[in-house]
Design a protein around this motif. Structure first.
Motif, short mmCIF file in Angstrom:
data_model
loop_
_atom_site.label_atom_id
_atom_site.label_comp_id
_atom_site.label_asym_id
_atom_site.label_seq_id
_atom_site.Cartn_x
_atom_site.Cartn_y
_atom_site.Cartn_z
N LYS A 1 0.84 -1.20 0.00
CA LYS A 1 0.00 0.00 0.00
C LYS A 1 0.87 1.25 0.00
CE LYS A 1 -3.88 2.32 2.20
NZ LYS A 1 -3.68 3.43 1.35
N LEU A 2 1.92 1.26 0.82
CA LEU A 2 2.84 2.40 0.82
C LEU A 2 3.47 2.58 -0.56
CD1 LEU A 2 4.65 1.95 4.25
CD2 LEU A 2 3.14 3.83 3.60
N ALA A 3 3.85 1.48 -1.18
CA ALA A 3 4.46 1.55 -2.52
C ALA A 3 3.47 2.09 -3.54
CB ALA A 3 4.96 0.17 -2.94
N LEU A 4 2.24 1.60 -3.50
CA LEU A 4 1.23 2.06 -4.45
C LEU A 4 0.83 3.51 -4.21
CD1 LEU A 4 -1.00 -1.14 -4.58
CD2 LEU A 4 0.47 -0.24 -6.41
N ASP A 5 0.96 3.98 -2.99
CA ASP A 5 0.68 5.38 -2.67
C ASP A 5 1.83 6.31 -3.08
OD1 ASP A 5 -1.77 4.69 -1.60
OD2 ASP A 5 -1.09 4.77 0.49
N GLY A 6 2.97 5.72 -3.52
CA GLY A 6 4.10 6.52 -3.99
C GLY A 6 5.17 6.77 -2.95
N THR A 7 4.99 6.24 -1.75
CA THR A 7 5.95 6.47 -0.67
C THR A 7 7.34 5.94 -1.00
OG1 THR A 7 4.15 6.35 0.93
CG2 THR A 7 6.37 6.11 1.80
N PHE A 8 7.41 4.85 -1.73
CA PHE A 8 8.70 4.21 -2.03
C PHE A 8 9.23 4.59 -3.41
CE2 PHE A 8 7.47 0.27 0.74
CZ PHE A 8 7.59 1.03 1.90
N ARG B 1 11.07 5.55 -6.65
CA ARG B 1 12.49 5.70 -7.01
C ARG B 1 13.45 5.16 -5.95
NH1 ARG B 1 10.53 10.90 -9.38
NH2 ARG B 1 10.46 10.45 -11.59
N ARG B 2 12.98 4.20 -5.19
CA ARG B 2 13.84 3.59 -4.16
C ARG B 2 13.67 2.07 -4.20
NH1 ARG B 2 11.17 7.88 -1.31
NH2 ARG B 2 12.63 9.43 -0.56
N VAL B 3 14.72 1.38 -3.83
CA VAL B 3 14.63 -0.05 -3.56
C VAL B 3 14.51 -0.16 -2.06
CG1 VAL B 3 15.84 -2.25 -3.67
CG2 VAL B 3 16.04 -0.64 -5.56
N VAL B 4 13.39 -0.74 -1.59
CA VAL B 4 13.09 -0.74 -0.17
C VAL B 4 12.93 -2.17 0.33
CG1 VAL B 4 11.48 0.08 1.59
CG2 VAL B 4 11.92 1.49 -0.43
N ASN B 5 13.73 -2.53 1.31
CA ASN B 5 13.59 -3.83 1.97
C ASN B 5 12.61 -3.69 3.12
OD1 ASN B 5 15.65 -5.18 0.47
ND2 ASN B 5 17.19 -4.17 1.73
N VAL B 6 11.72 -4.66 3.25
CA VAL B 6 10.81 -4.68 4.40
C VAL B 6 11.03 -5.98 5.17
CG1 VAL B 6 9.06 -3.14 3.46
CG2 VAL B 6 8.90 -5.56 2.97
N ALA B 7 10.98 -5.86 6.48
CA ALA B 7 11.18 -7.03 7.35
C ALA B 7 10.57 -6.72 8.70
CB ALA B 7 12.66 -7.35 7.51
N ASP B 8 10.38 -7.78 9.50
CA ASP B 8 9.91 -7.53 10.86
C ASP B 8 11.06 -6.95 11.68
OD1 ASP B 8 11.50 -9.70 11.64
OD2 ASP B 8 9.83 -11.04 12.00
N GLU B 9 10.87 -6.83 12.96
CA GLU B 9 11.84 -6.12 13.79
C GLU B 9 12.99 -6.96 14.33
OE1 GLU B 9 9.68 -4.01 16.80
OE2 GLU B 9 8.47 -2.95 15.32
N SER C 1 15.81 -0.33 7.53
CA SER C 1 15.76 1.01 8.13
C SER C 1 15.17 2.05 7.17
CB SER C 1 17.14 1.44 8.62
OG SER C 1 18.07 1.45 7.56
N LEU C 2 15.40 1.91 5.86
CA LEU C 2 14.81 2.85 4.91
C LEU C 2 13.28 2.75 4.96
CD1 LEU C 2 14.87 4.96 2.68
CD2 LEU C 2 15.24 3.10 1.03
N ALA C 3 12.76 1.55 4.96
CA ALA C 3 11.30 1.38 5.03
C ALA C 3 10.75 2.03 6.29
CB ALA C 3 10.95 -0.11 4.99
N ARG C 4 11.42 1.82 7.41
CA ARG C 4 10.95 2.44 8.67
C ARG C 4 11.02 3.96 8.59
NH1 ARG C 4 14.09 -1.64 10.59
NH2 ARG C 4 15.68 -0.21 11.35
N SER C 5 12.07 4.49 7.97
CA SER C 5 12.18 5.96 7.87
C SER C 5 11.11 6.54 6.95
CB SER C 5 13.58 6.36 7.37
OG SER C 5 13.73 6.10 5.99
N LEU C 6 10.54 5.70 6.08
CA LEU C 6 9.48 6.15 5.17
C LEU C 6 8.08 5.86 5.73
CD1 LEU C 6 11.10 5.00 1.82
CD2 LEU C 6 10.92 7.34 2.69
#
Length: 88
Positions: A14-21, A23-31, A65-70
């Motif tokens: 959803k974040l990606a489709l909303d444009g949040t990501f 022009r970035r390569v974003v890794n997502v993971a749990d904590e 960390s990039l995903a969290r910062s976004l």
């Protein structure tokens, strides 16, 4: 090993489709990454210990960390939470 619940993949999409990501390569993971020994224990399997050093100890571990910062926040923070809540 970094893991992520499918519910959190949906949130990241959803974040990606909303444009949040954009022009970035974003890794997502749990904590909290888990070892293969921890993961096998969670499903009731037993792995024999091994004293051999790992060739690449960071293999299958991602920096999210990039995903969290976004604005991404995992709602299922660990595999232990997933197990406790019956989400596995």
């Amino acid at each position: 090993m970094s893991t992520i619940h499918h519910r959190d993949i949906a949130a990241a999409m959803k974040l990606a489709l909303d444009g949040t990501f954009d022009r970035r390569v974003v890794n997502v993971a749990d904590e909290a990454p888990a070892s293969i020994y921890e993961l096998s224990d969670l499903i009731g399997a037993r792995m024999e210990s091994n004293a051999e050093p790992l060739a690449n100890p960071w293999h299958l571990h991602v920096d999210s960390s990039l995903a969290r910062s976004l604005g991404f926040r995992a709602s299922v923070r660990t595999v232990y939470q997933a197990q406790q809540e019956g989400l596995m």
